[in-house]
Design a protein around this motif. Structure first.
Motif, PDB file in Angstrom:
ATOM      1  N   GLU A 169     -10.648 -15.676   8.033  1.00 31.33           N
ATOM      2  CA  GLU A 169      -9.853 -16.197   6.920  1.00 31.33           C
ATOM      3  C   GLU A 169      -9.393 -17.629   7.181  1.00 31.33           C
ATOM      4  N   HIS A 170      -9.151 -17.977   8.436  1.00 34.65           N
ATOM      5  CA  HIS A 170      -8.684 -19.311   8.807  1.00 34.65           C
ATOM      6  C   HIS A 170      -9.464 -19.821  10.015  1.00 34.65           C
ATOM      7  N   GLU A 171      -9.488 -21.125  10.174  1.00 33.71           N
ATOM      8  CA  GLU A 171      -9.842 -21.762  11.433  1.00 33.71           C
ATOM      9  C   GLU A 171      -8.512 -22.076  12.099  1.00 33.71           C
ATOM     10  N   TYR A 172      -8.493 -22.119  13.441  1.00 34.41           N
ATOM     11  CA  TYR A 172      -7.230 -22.274  14.155  1.00 34.41           C
ATOM     12  C   TYR A 172      -7.311 -23.374  15.208  1.00 34.41           C
ATOM     13  N   TYR A 173      -6.241 -24.178  15.269  1.00 34.61           N
ATOM     14  CA  TYR A 173      -6.058 -25.061  16.411  1.00 34.61           C
ATOM     15  C   TYR A 173      -5.639 -24.171  17.570  1.00 34.61           C
ATOM     16  N   VAL A 174      -6.252 -24.358  18.730  1.00 36.17           N
ATOM     17  CA  VAL A 174      -5.848 -23.621  19.918  1.00 36.17           C
ATOM     18  C   VAL A 174      -5.005 -24.568  20.758  1.00 36.17           C
ATOM     19  N   MET A 181      -1.983 -18.306  24.971  1.00 36.57           N
ATOM     20  CA  MET A 181      -2.466 -19.382  24.115  1.00 36.57           C
ATOM     21  C   MET A 181      -1.828 -19.208  22.741  1.00 36.57           C
ATOM     22  N   THR A 182      -1.754 -20.317  22.017  1.00 35.29           N
ATOM     23  CA  THR A 182      -1.183 -20.318  20.679  1.00 35.29           C
ATOM     24  C   THR A 182      -2.236 -20.794  19.697  1.00 35.29           C
ATOM     25  N   TRP A 183      -2.344 -20.080  18.588  1.00 34.05           N
ATOM     26  CA  TRP A 183      -3.247 -20.475  17.508  1.00 34.05           C
ATOM     27  C   TRP A 183      -2.413 -20.882  16.307  1.00 34.05           C
ATOM     28  N   VAL A 184      -2.770 -21.993  15.683  1.00 33.94           N
ATOM     29  CA  VAL A 184      -2.109 -22.473  14.473  1.00 33.94           C
ATOM     30  C   VAL A 184      -3.196 -22.678  13.425  1.00 33.94           C
ATOM     31  N   ALA A 185      -3.045 -22.034  12.270  1.00 34.21           N
ATOM     32  CA  ALA A 185      -4.060 -22.151  11.229  1.00 34.21           C
ATOM     33  C   ALA A 185      -4.194 -23.604  10.793  1.00 34.21           C
ATOM     34  N   VAL A 186      -5.420 -24.074  10.696  1.00 32.79           N
ATOM     35  CA  VAL A 186      -5.683 -25.457  10.313  1.00 32.79           C
ATOM     36  C   VAL A 186      -5.147 -25.736   8.907  1.00 32.79           C
TER      37      VAL A 186
END
Length: 149
Positions: A109-114, A122-127
């Motif tokens: 559903e999303h791409e994520y900044y790692v 680790m932390t993922w933030v949706a682009v």
């Protein structure tokens, strides 16, 4: 003249030391590569800090050589659910992970900044939505999770 040069050197040293802000956290962040994210991760929180519901789980297992993933969760259904697919990491200024499910089920559903990748978390933030923040911690897959289809 020697006093002026010495004074200038001392002032330069003061400015350099004063401007340097060392990282006292002691945290060694890793490059986001398939090798460094390989293994089992458990989602600890999502939506910017929300904890998973009681009894809920979400595990993702990354294979570095094949660039594949398998997820195990019980969040979106009445029982345990397993899905698999392929992932890719793109680093163009920032590391972005994206994936596609097997069997033509589409992309994540999303791409994520790692961000803040360590050996343990680790932390993922949706682009496309920076309020969607997920934190993962290194884990082992519990024996009670049904891994067979």
């Amino acid at each position: 003249m020697k006093k002026i040069v010495n004074f200038a050197m001392v002032m330069f040293a003061i400015v350099v030391v004063g401007c340097h802000k060392p990282d006292h956290s002691g945290i060694a962040y890793l490059d986001v590569t398939p090798n460094n994210i390989a293994g089992v991760w458990r989602m600890e929180s999502y939506d910017n800090g929300a904890k998973l519901p009681e009894g809920g789980y979400y595990y993702i297992v990354f294979d570095r050589a094949e660039r594949t993933f398998v997820t195990y969760d019980n969040l979106g259904s009445m029982g345990a659910y397993k899905s698999s697919g392929r992932y890719d990491i793109v680093t163009d200024g920032a590391a972005v992970i994206r994936g596609a499910y097997d069997f033509g089920r589409g992309d994540w559903e999303h791409e994520y900044y790692v961000r803040n990748l360590t050996n343990d978390s680790m932390t993922w933030v949706a682009v496309d939505d920076d309020s969607l923040v997920q934190v993962y911690v290194r884990a082992t897959l519990p024996e009670w999770i049904p891994t067979e289809e």
